[in-house]
Design a protein around this motif. Structure first.
Motif, PDB file in Angstrom:
ATOM      1  N   ARG A 112       0.780  -1.421  -0.078  1.00  0.00           N
ATOM      2  CA  ARG A 112       0.105   0.024  -0.098  1.00  0.00           C
ATOM      3  C   ARG A 112       0.850   1.264  -0.026  1.00  0.00           C
ATOM      4  O   ARG A 112       0.623   2.291  -0.570  1.00  0.00           O
ATOM      5  CB  ARG A 112      -0.914  -0.049   1.155  1.00  0.00           C
ATOM      6  N   PHE A 113       1.923   1.199   0.747  1.00  0.00           N
ATOM      7  CA  PHE A 113       2.934   2.213   0.842  1.00  0.00           C
ATOM      8  C   PHE A 113       3.394   2.759  -0.744  1.00  0.00           C
ATOM      9  O   PHE A 113       3.544   3.957  -1.038  1.00  0.00           O
ATOM     10  CB  PHE A 113       3.976   2.092   1.747  1.00  0.00           C
ATOM     11  N   ASN A 114       3.898   1.642  -1.230  1.00  0.00           N
ATOM     12  CA  ASN A 114       4.418   1.725  -2.672  1.00  0.00           C
ATOM     13  C   ASN A 114       3.601   2.188  -3.634  1.00  0.00           C
ATOM     14  O   ASN A 114       3.868   3.003  -4.834  1.00  0.00           O
ATOM     15  CB  ASN A 114       5.144   0.525  -3.138  1.00  0.00           C
ATOM     16  N   VAL A 115       2.304   1.989  -3.476  1.00  0.00           N
ATOM     17  CA  VAL A 115       1.411   2.167  -4.380  1.00  0.00           C
ATOM     18  C   VAL A 115       0.790   3.832  -4.058  1.00  0.00           C
ATOM     19  O   VAL A 115       0.535   4.755  -4.983  1.00  0.00           O
ATOM     20  CB  VAL A 115      -0.029   1.486  -4.261  1.00  0.00           C
ATOM     21  N   GLY A 125      11.150   6.366   1.533  1.00  0.00           N
ATOM     22  CA  GLY A 125      11.053   7.162   2.578  1.00  0.00           C
ATOM     23  C   GLY A 125      11.826   8.503   2.710  1.00  0.00           C
ATOM     24  O   GLY A 125      11.567   9.625   3.337  1.00  0.00           O
ATOM     25  N   GLN A 126      12.879   8.479   1.859  1.00  0.00           N
ATOM     26  CA  GLN A 126      13.799   9.550   2.207  1.00  0.00           C
ATOM     27  C   GLN A 126      14.470  10.184   0.850  1.00  0.00           C
ATOM     28  O   GLN A 126      14.968  11.330   0.876  1.00  0.00           O
ATOM     29  CB  GLN A 126      15.118   9.056   2.830  1.00  0.00           C
ATOM     30  N   ASP A 127      14.348   9.371  -0.141  1.00  0.00           N
ATOM     31  CA  ASP A 127      14.882  10.127  -1.518  1.00  0.00           C
ATOM     32  C   ASP A 127      13.962  10.830  -2.176  1.00  0.00           C
ATOM     33  O   ASP A 127      12.844  11.109  -2.101  1.00  0.00           O
ATOM     34  CB  ASP A 127      15.168   8.835  -2.408  1.00  0.00           C
ATOM     35  N   THR A 128      14.552  11.370  -3.342  1.00  0.00           N
ATOM     36  CA  THR A 128      13.870  12.416  -4.179  1.00  0.00           C
ATOM     37  C   THR A 128      13.138  11.740  -5.374  1.00  0.00           C
ATOM     38  O   THR A 128      13.949  10.698  -6.053  1.00  0.00           O
ATOM     39  CB  THR A 128      14.919  13.455  -4.914  1.00  0.00           C
ATOM     40  N   LYS A 138       9.508  18.601  -1.990  1.00  0.00           N
ATOM     41  CA  LYS A 138       9.787  17.381  -1.571  1.00  0.00           C
ATOM     42  C   LYS A 138       9.336  17.294  -0.308  1.00  0.00           C
ATOM     43  O   LYS A 138       9.509  18.002   0.753  1.00  0.00           O
ATOM     44  CB  LYS A 138      11.233  17.623  -1.616  1.00  0.00           C
ATOM     45  N   PRO A 139       8.752  15.903  -0.020  1.00  0.00           N
ATOM     46  CA  PRO A 139       8.192  15.584   1.507  1.00  0.00           C
ATOM     47  C   PRO A 139       9.163  15.735   2.422  1.00  0.00           C
ATOM     48  O   PRO A 139      10.202  15.081   2.155  1.00  0.00           O
ATOM     49  CB  PRO A 139       7.141  14.623   1.364  1.00  0.00           C
ATOM     50  N   PRO A 140       9.132  16.019   3.793  1.00  0.00           N
ATOM     51  CA  PRO A 140      10.117  15.669   4.680  1.00  0.00           C
ATOM     52  C   PRO A 140      10.370  14.140   4.641  1.00  0.00           C
ATOM     53  O   PRO A 140       9.723  13.268   4.441  1.00  0.00           O
ATOM     54  CB  PRO A 140       9.577  16.326   5.947  1.00  0.00           C
ATOM     55  N   SER A 141      11.605  13.916   5.282  1.00  0.00           N
ATOM     56  CA  SER A 141      12.046  12.535   5.332  1.00  0.00           C
ATOM     57  C   SER A 141      11.357  11.901   6.476  1.00  0.00           C
ATOM     58  O   SER A 141      11.144  12.247   7.402  1.00  0.00           O
ATOM     59  CB  SER A 141      13.554  12.429   5.555  1.00  0.00           C
ATOM     60  N   LEU A 142      10.836  10.610   6.140  1.00  0.00           N
ATOM     61  CA  LEU A 142      10.040   9.804   6.997  1.00  0.00           C
ATOM     62  C   LEU A 142      11.075   9.309   8.206  1.00  0.00           C
ATOM     63  O   LEU A 142      10.424   8.659   9.189  1.00  0.00           O
ATOM     64  CB  LEU A 142       9.365   8.641   6.459  1.00  0.00           C
ATOM     65  N   ALA A 143      12.148   9.395   8.020  1.00  0.00           N
ATOM     66  CA  ALA A 143      13.207   8.718   8.941  1.00  0.00           C
ATOM     67  C   ALA A 143      13.984   9.940   9.756  1.00  0.00           C
ATOM     68  O   ALA A 143      14.681  10.047  10.578  1.00  0.00           O
ATOM     69  CB  ALA A 143      14.413   8.254   8.227  1.00  0.00           C
ATOM     70  N   ALA A 144      13.327  11.217   9.501  1.00  0.00           N
ATOM     71  CA  ALA A 144      14.018  12.385  10.365  1.00  0.00           C
ATOM     72  C   ALA A 144      13.197  12.122  11.706  1.00  0.00           C
ATOM     73  O   ALA A 144      12.170  11.529  11.917  1.00  0.00           O
ATOM     74  CB  ALA A 144      13.272  13.352   9.668  1.00  0.00           C
ATOM     75  N   TYR A 184       4.528  -0.355   8.332  1.00  0.00           N
ATOM     76  CA  TYR A 184       5.669  -0.345   7.378  1.00  0.00           C
ATOM     77  C   TYR A 184       6.585   0.924   7.580  1.00  0.00           C
ATOM     78  O   TYR A 184       7.681   0.640   7.407  1.00  0.00           O
ATOM     79  CB  TYR A 184       5.270  -0.337   6.237  1.00  0.00           C
ATOM     80  N   VAL A 185       5.783   2.180   7.851  1.00  0.00           N
ATOM     81  CA  VAL A 185       6.608   3.292   7.885  1.00  0.00           C
ATOM     82  C   VAL A 185       7.626   3.069   9.220  1.00  0.00           C
ATOM     83  O   VAL A 185       8.831   3.569   9.111  1.00  0.00           O
ATOM     84  CB  VAL A 185       5.820   4.609   8.407  1.00  0.00           C
ATOM     85  N   ARG A 186       7.331   2.378  10.186  1.00  0.00           N
ATOM     86  CA  ARG A 186       8.054   2.025  11.284  1.00  0.00           C
ATOM     87  C   ARG A 186       9.314   1.609  10.891  1.00  0.00           C
ATOM     88  O   ARG A 186      10.371   1.540  11.321  1.00  0.00           O
ATOM     89  CB  ARG A 186       7.212   1.412  12.290  1.00  0.00           C
ATOM     90  N   GLU A 187       9.056   0.545  10.075  1.00  0.00           N
ATOM     91  CA  GLU A 187      10.213  -0.370   9.524  1.00  0.00           C
ATOM     92  C   GLU A 187      11.203   0.420   8.767  1.00  0.00           C
ATOM     93  O   GLU A 187      12.580   0.463   8.981  1.00  0.00           O
ATOM     94  CB  GLU A 187       9.769  -1.545   8.693  1.00  0.00           C
ATOM     95  N   LEU A 188      10.760   1.411   7.814  1.00  0.00           N
ATOM     96  CA  LEU A 188      11.672   2.234   7.074  1.00  0.00           C
ATOM     97  C   LEU A 188      12.504   3.200   8.054  1.00  0.00           C
ATOM     98  O   LEU A 188      13.328   3.509   7.708  1.00  0.00           O
ATOM     99  CB  LEU A 188      10.726   3.182   5.990  1.00  0.00           C
ATOM    100  N   GLN A 189      11.895   3.432   9.003  1.00  0.00           N
ATOM    101  CA  GLN A 189      12.486   4.591  10.104  1.00  0.00           C
ATOM    102  C   GLN A 189      13.497   3.884  10.725  1.00  0.00           C
ATOM    103  O   GLN A 189      14.528   4.477  11.319  1.00  0.00           O
ATOM    104  CB  GLN A 189      11.386   5.072  11.050  1.00  0.00           C
TER     105      GLN A 189
END
Length: 220
Positions: A112-115, A125-128, A138-144, A184-189
């Motif tokens: 769902r995140f990738n879609v 969650g971090q790249d351009t 550009k949205p803020p980094s999800l790992a910030a 899943y965002v928690r995993e990316l972080q």
């Protein structure tokens, strides 16, 4: 003579059956040539090949030129509901992640995140992304660090209600899918921060920005 005639009939039936089977299988493949990379020859056009706009495309039909439409006010999606919280504080007061720790839902969250999210946020969650290169902020980094400090309820609220120029997805994603994205965002972080954070605004600018942040309750 009679035996030969019978053999010819049997052979003809076998060939006919093979031809019918081939046509049925080919039709099931939209008459796509088995090894061709060219578009299939359309003998009968259906709704799949109708004129339509794709994801992230604009539309000349609507005045705001957006192809992706929100729900009509006063209506709800089938099997859906209206997200009830206006601020993240309200969401945090009422919501707890019912799927916290469910590692079996990470693949669903990733899907769902990738879609729905990676187009702007990137798969990491971090790249351009390409839309940012074409002019989208550009949205803020999800790992910030500040994103990591968001509660699950606040992440769920952002996904549901939107934030800044990001639209809400409460009418497009079921609650369990939004919670799966949170997981899943928690995993990316867990990945290291790739890029340094942008410098904080000057004090004067911060003072001006504070009311907006407080009003939205959704600063990234």
């Amino acid at each position: 003579m009679l035996k030969n005639k019978r053999n010819l009939i049997i052979a003809a039936l076998v060939v006919a059956a093979a031809a019918v089977s081939f046509l049925v299988l080919w039709a099931g493949n939209d008459f796509q040539a088995f090894r061709s990379t060219e578009p299939p020859i359309q003998i009968r056009y259906d709704m799949y090949y109708q004129s339509k706009v794709g994801a992230q495309q604009g539309s000349e039909f609507f005045a705001d030129r957006l192809a992706m439409r929100g729900h009509v006010p006063g209506t709800v999606p089938r099997d859906g509901d209206i997200y009830p919280y206006a601020t993240f504080e309200e969401a945090e007061a009422e919501l707890r992640n019912p799927l916290a720790g469910r590692t079996d839902l990470l693949e669903r969250g990733k899907n769902r995140f990738n879609v729905f999210c990676a187009t702007c946020h990137s798969p990491s969650g971090q790249d351009t992304t390409e839309v940012v290169r074409k002019g989208m902020p550009k949205p803020p980094s999800l790992a910030a660090p500040n994103a990591k400090n968001y509660s699950d309820a606040r992440l769920f609220h952002v996904i549901s209600a939107g934030q800044n120029i990001m639209p809400g997805y409460a009418d497009k994603l079921k609650p369990e899918d939004r919670w799966a994205i949170v997981n899943y965002v928690r995993e990316l972080q867990k990945a290291p921060l790739k890029y340094a954070e942008a410098p904080k605004p000057a004090a004067a600018d911060s003072a001006k920005a504070t009311p907006t942040t407080a009003n939205t309750g959704q600063a990234q």
